[in-house]
Design a protein around this motif. Structure first.
Motif, PDB file in Angstrom:
ATOM      1  N   LEU A  38      -6.365 -14.858  -6.931  1.00  0.00           N
ATOM      2  CA  LEU A  38      -5.456 -13.830  -7.427  1.00  0.00           C
ATOM      3  C   LEU A  38      -5.425 -13.806  -8.951  1.00  0.00           C
ATOM      4  O   LEU A  38      -5.483 -12.738  -9.577  1.00  0.00           O
ATOM      5  CB  LEU A  38      -4.045 -14.064  -6.877  1.00  0.00           C
ATOM      6  N   LEU A  39      -5.335 -14.986  -9.563  1.00  0.00           N
ATOM      7  CA  LEU A  39      -5.298 -15.066 -11.023  1.00  0.00           C
ATOM      8  C   LEU A  39      -6.614 -14.589 -11.633  1.00  0.00           C
ATOM      9  O   LEU A  39      -6.623 -13.842 -12.624  1.00  0.00           O
ATOM     10  CB  LEU A  39      -5.004 -16.505 -11.463  1.00  0.00           C
ATOM     11  N   GLY A  40      -7.724 -15.022 -11.030  1.00  0.00           N
ATOM     12  CA  GLY A  40      -9.029 -14.644 -11.570  1.00  0.00           C
ATOM     13  C   GLY A  40      -9.271 -13.147 -11.531  1.00  0.00           C
ATOM     14  O   GLY A  40      -9.639 -12.531 -12.550  1.00  0.00           O
ATOM     15  N   PHE A  41      -9.041 -12.520 -10.388  1.00  0.00           N
ATOM     16  CA  PHE A  41      -9.268 -11.085 -10.267  1.00  0.00           C
ATOM     17  C   PHE A  41      -8.255 -10.273 -11.082  1.00  0.00           C
ATOM     18  O   PHE A  41      -8.581  -9.188 -11.569  1.00  0.00           O
ATOM     19  CB  PHE A  41      -9.221 -10.660  -8.799  1.00  0.00           C
ATOM     20  N   SER A  42      -7.025 -10.785 -11.219  1.00  0.00           N
ATOM     21  CA  SER A  42      -6.024 -10.068 -12.015  1.00  0.00           C
ATOM     22  C   SER A  42      -6.407 -10.031 -13.489  1.00  0.00           C
ATOM     23  O   SER A  42      -6.069  -9.077 -14.204  1.00  0.00           O
ATOM     24  CB  SER A  42      -4.650 -10.714 -11.848  1.00  0.00           C
ATOM     25  N   LEU A  43      -7.105 -11.063 -13.964  1.00  0.00           N
ATOM     26  CA  LEU A  43      -7.575 -11.090 -15.347  1.00  0.00           C
ATOM     27  C   LEU A  43      -8.775 -10.170 -15.554  1.00  0.00           C
ATOM     28  O   LEU A  43      -8.968  -9.615 -16.638  1.00  0.00           O
ATOM     29  CB  LEU A  43      -7.947 -12.515 -15.757  1.00  0.00           C
ATOM     30  N   LEU A  44      -9.564  -9.979 -14.505  1.00  0.00           N
ATOM     31  CA  LEU A  44     -10.772  -9.166 -14.616  1.00  0.00           C
ATOM     32  C   LEU A  44     -10.510  -7.684 -14.354  1.00  0.00           C
ATOM     33  O   LEU A  44     -11.290  -6.836 -14.782  1.00  0.00           O
ATOM     34  CB  LEU A  44     -11.825  -9.672 -13.628  1.00  0.00           C
ATOM     35  N   SER A  45      -9.419  -7.383 -13.648  1.00  0.00           N
ATOM     36  CA  SER A  45      -9.097  -5.983 -13.355  1.00  0.00           C
ATOM     37  C   SER A  45      -7.585  -5.782 -13.421  1.00  0.00           C
ATOM     38  O   SER A  45      -6.838  -6.453 -12.705  1.00  0.00           O
ATOM     39  CB  SER A  45      -9.624  -5.586 -11.969  1.00  0.00           C
ATOM     40  N   GLU A  46      -7.154  -4.863 -14.250  1.00  0.00           N
ATOM     41  CA  GLU A  46      -5.721  -4.617 -14.392  1.00  0.00           C
ATOM     42  C   GLU A  46      -5.127  -3.897 -13.189  1.00  0.00           C
ATOM     43  O   GLU A  46      -3.922  -3.880 -12.990  1.00  0.00           O
ATOM     44  CB  GLU A  46      -5.460  -3.801 -15.666  1.00  0.00           C
ATOM     45  N   ARG A  47      -5.961  -3.316 -12.353  1.00  0.00           N
ATOM     46  CA  ARG A  47      -5.487  -2.614 -11.156  1.00  0.00           C
ATOM     47  C   ARG A  47      -5.282  -3.547  -9.972  1.00  0.00           C
ATOM     48  O   ARG A  47      -4.694  -3.156  -8.970  1.00  0.00           O
ATOM     49  CB  ARG A  47      -6.481  -1.520 -10.752  1.00  0.00           C
ATOM     50  N   PHE A  48      -5.786  -4.788 -10.086  1.00  0.00           N
ATOM     51  CA  PHE A  48      -5.841  -5.670  -8.929  1.00  0.00           C
ATOM     52  C   PHE A  48      -4.462  -5.988  -8.368  1.00  0.00           C
ATOM     53  O   PHE A  48      -4.251  -5.919  -7.153  1.00  0.00           O
ATOM     54  CB  PHE A  48      -6.568  -6.964  -9.301  1.00  0.00           C
ATOM     55  N   LEU A  49      -3.505  -6.361  -9.210  1.00  0.00           N
ATOM     56  CA  LEU A  49      -2.191  -6.770  -8.730  1.00  0.00           C
ATOM     57  C   LEU A  49      -1.145  -5.659  -8.804  1.00  0.00           C
ATOM     58  O   LEU A  49       0.051  -5.940  -8.802  1.00  0.00           O
ATOM     59  CB  LEU A  49      -1.702  -7.994  -9.516  1.00  0.00           C
ATOM     60  N   THR A  50      -1.601  -4.416  -8.867  1.00  0.00           N
ATOM     61  CA  THR A  50      -0.652  -3.319  -8.801  1.00  0.00           C
ATOM     62  C   THR A  50      -0.088  -3.207  -7.382  1.00  0.00           C
ATOM     63  O   THR A  50      -0.737  -3.603  -6.411  1.00  0.00           O
ATOM     64  CB  THR A  50      -1.310  -1.990  -9.204  1.00  0.00           C
ATOM     65  N   THR A  51       1.106  -2.681  -7.284  1.00  0.00           N
ATOM     66  CA  THR A  51       1.765  -2.578  -5.980  1.00  0.00           C
ATOM     67  C   THR A  51       0.932  -1.775  -4.985  1.00  0.00           C
ATOM     68  O   THR A  51       0.764  -2.161  -3.827  1.00  0.00           O
ATOM     69  CB  THR A  51       3.150  -1.931  -6.125  1.00  0.00           C
ATOM     70  N   GLY A  52       0.380  -0.664  -5.455  1.00  0.00           N
ATOM     71  CA  GLY A  52      -0.409   0.181  -4.568  1.00  0.00           C
ATOM     72  C   GLY A  52      -1.643  -0.529  -4.037  1.00  0.00           C
ATOM     73  O   GLY A  52      -1.974  -0.415  -2.853  1.00  0.00           O
ATOM     74  N   ASN A  53      -2.326  -1.282  -4.919  1.00  0.00           N
ATOM     75  CA  ASN A  53      -3.542  -1.974  -4.482  1.00  0.00           C
ATOM     76  C   ASN A  53      -3.219  -3.113  -3.527  1.00  0.00           C
ATOM     77  O   ASN A  53      -3.928  -3.321  -2.532  1.00  0.00           O
ATOM     78  CB  ASN A  53      -4.297  -2.513  -5.699  1.00  0.00           C
ATOM     79  N   VAL A  54      -2.161  -3.871  -3.815  1.00  0.00           N
ATOM     80  CA  VAL A  54      -1.774  -4.986  -2.944  1.00  0.00           C
ATOM     81  C   VAL A  54      -1.408  -4.478  -1.554  1.00  0.00           C
ATOM     82  O   VAL A  54      -1.830  -5.044  -0.531  1.00  0.00           O
ATOM     83  CB  VAL A  54      -0.603  -5.778  -3.552  1.00  0.00           C
ATOM     84  N   MET A  55      -0.629  -3.396  -1.499  1.00  0.00           N
ATOM     85  CA  MET A  55      -0.245  -2.848  -0.201  1.00  0.00           C
ATOM     86  C   MET A  55      -1.455  -2.307   0.547  1.00  0.00           C
ATOM     87  O   MET A  55      -1.538  -2.404   1.781  1.00  0.00           O
ATOM     88  CB  MET A  55       0.792  -1.736  -0.392  1.00  0.00           C
ATOM     89  N   SER A  56      -2.415  -1.756  -0.189  1.00  0.00           N
ATOM     90  CA  SER A  56      -3.637  -1.248   0.442  1.00  0.00           C
ATOM     91  C   SER A  56      -4.441  -2.390   1.058  1.00  0.00           C
ATOM     92  O   SER A  56      -4.953  -2.265   2.180  1.00  0.00           O
ATOM     93  CB  SER A  56      -4.491  -0.510  -0.593  1.00  0.00           C
ATOM     94  N   VAL A  57      -4.547  -3.513   0.337  1.00  0.00           N
ATOM     95  CA  VAL A  57      -5.275  -4.668   0.870  1.00  0.00           C
ATOM     96  C   VAL A  57      -4.579  -5.215   2.107  1.00  0.00           C
ATOM     97  O   VAL A  57      -5.221  -5.543   3.104  1.00  0.00           O
ATOM     98  CB  VAL A  57      -5.408  -5.771  -0.202  1.00  0.00           C
ATOM     99  N   LEU A  58      -3.252  -5.308   2.053  1.00  0.00           N
ATOM    100  CA  LEU A  58      -2.504  -5.816   3.200  1.00  0.00           C
ATOM    101  C   LEU A  58      -2.689  -4.918   4.421  1.00  0.00           C
ATOM    102  O   LEU A  58      -2.836  -5.402   5.546  1.00  0.00           O
ATOM    103  CB  LEU A  58      -1.020  -5.925   2.850  1.00  0.00           C
ATOM    104  N   ARG A  59      -2.704  -3.609   4.176  1.00  0.00           N
ATOM    105  CA  ARG A  59      -2.886  -2.668   5.294  1.00  0.00           C
ATOM    106  C   ARG A  59      -4.277  -2.812   5.901  1.00  0.00           C
ATOM    107  O   ARG A  59      -4.435  -2.817   7.120  1.00  0.00           O
ATOM    108  CB  ARG A  59      -2.666  -1.235   4.808  1.00  0.00           C
ATOM    109  N   GLN A  60      -5.282  -2.949   5.059  1.00  0.00           N
ATOM    110  CA  GLN A  60      -6.648  -3.075   5.553  1.00  0.00           C
ATOM    111  C   GLN A  60      -6.868  -4.406   6.264  1.00  0.00           C
ATOM    112  O   GLN A  60      -7.629  -4.476   7.238  1.00  0.00           O
ATOM    113  CB  GLN A  60      -7.637  -2.930   4.393  1.00  0.00           C
ATOM    114  N   ALA A  61      -6.220  -5.463   5.782  1.00  0.00           N
ATOM    115  CA  ALA A  61      -6.395  -6.795   6.371  1.00  0.00           C
ATOM    116  C   ALA A  61      -5.587  -6.985   7.644  1.00  0.00           C
ATOM    117  O   ALA A  61      -5.795  -7.976   8.361  1.00  0.00           O
ATOM    118  CB  ALA A  61      -6.013  -7.868   5.357  1.00  0.00           C
TER     119      ALA A  61
END
Length: 335
Positions: A38-61
């Motif tokens: 989580l820390l690594g990807f959040s540093l590489l992409s500012e969109r990674f830990l946005t609410t919309g992206n997190v909810m999208s990952v949870l829905r897909q998983a």
């Protein structure tokens, strides 16, 4: 002039011994890996830990996660279930096809009934006839896929009677949270309580960890194994409900490959393939690691196949740590 007290390493070594460090890594390593990703990807992409992206990952998983909950119970009981991918194809096709024929009110319970029937076949062959779970479920993978193709005539199916409340399971929300996410975590919580706080759960751990000892303890292992495959089939039916209502249709091989992703999530969660150890919430974390790895790599612009290489590395490390926990050392000196 007073000197500052020096803390000798010998006084700290009991707290930082190799054995204790190894024990900590094997017990909490999967959580540490999750945090690091989580820390690594959040540093590489500012969109990674946005609410919309997190909810999208949870829905897909959620689909993989729901199936992985049932497979975790099977693996803790000392067996495997490789038929879940084909079973997902069958269940999704069935509920979508029956939706327009008999309506969702009957389609859903009928789908659950026939999916549980497939799980019961696995349970009888493995629990009562004592056949090898790897061979049986691998054979069932092919058999169920064949049944699905026969049922559909090789054609895909779609829901044409719209609008329908059936879409709530895949597209709806509960208090602003997507229904698949709610179902995923609710099912995880229920199974966690069953495994950790009931006699049934203790028996599942017993038959997986010590089959001979559980036999002498009076535990009916055949019934227990049978029940674990029913739980696995039930979880597949729940996943089919989510998948079918989200897509409003289904390909006849929609579940192909899911068995490997599910097993990867279970292994990443630290559930031992030898049986007798594991946990539902660790499996949830393992599934989320897979989901966030895929999402993070895509956000970084990496090719789709890159995630398979990264997932391979993570799985190898997870299996290595599981073996290290059993033999109490990172490396073995035996040839």
């Amino acid at each position: 002039m007073a000197t500052k007290p020096v803390i000798a390493w010998e006084t700290l070594s009991p707290f930082f011994s190799r054995e204790k460090i190894l024990a900590f890594l094997t017990q909490h390593g999967i959580l540490l890996v999750f945090i690091l990703f989580l820390l690594g990807f959040s540093l590489l992409s500012e969109r990674f830990l946005t609410t919309g992206n997190v909810m999208s990952v949870l829905r897909q998983a959620s689909i993989i996660g729901v199936i992985a909950i049932g497979v975790t119970v099977v693996v803790i009981g000392g067996n495997l279930d490789l038929s879940v991918g084909s079973m997902l194809s069958f269940a999704t096709v069935l509920v979508v096809d029956l939706h327009d024929k008999v309506g969702p009110e009957l389609a859903i319970p009928m789908m659950f009934f026939f999916t549980l029937l497939l799980g019961a076949v696995n349970g009888v062959l493995i629990g009562y006839l004592k056949l090898n779970s790897l061979i049986v479920t691998l054979a069932m993978l092919s058999a169920i896929q064949g049944i699905t193709l026969i049922y559909t005539g090789g054609q895909n199916v779609d829901i044409t009677n719209r609008p329908t409340w059936f879409g709530f399971f895949g597209r709806g929300s509960v208090m602003g949270i997507a229904t698949p996410i709610v179902m995923f975590f609710l099912l995880a919580a229920i199974m966690h309580v069953i495994l950790k706080m009931t006699s049934y759960g203790r028996k599942v751990f017993a038959i997986g960890g010590n089959p001979v000892g559980s036999l002498y303890s009076g535990i009916r292992s055949n019934r227990m194994v049978f029940s674990t495959y029913l739980i696995s089939a039930f979880c597949v039916a729940c996943a089919a409900l989510i998948l079918g209502s989200r897509v409003m249709g289904s390909q006849n091989n929609v579940g192909q490959g899911y068995e490997l992703l599910v097993l990867a999530g279970v292994i990443l969660g630290g559930t031992s393939l030898l049986g007798g150890s594991g946990g539902i919430w660790k499996t949830v974390i393992g599934v989320l690691i897979l989901g966030f790895i895929q999402n993070g790599l895509l956000l970084m612009g990496q090719p789709y196949y890159t995630q398979w290489l990264v997932t391979w590395v993570v799985i190898i490390v997870a299996v290595w740590m599981d073996l290290a926990n059993q033999r109490k050392k990172l490396f073995t000196t035996h040839s």
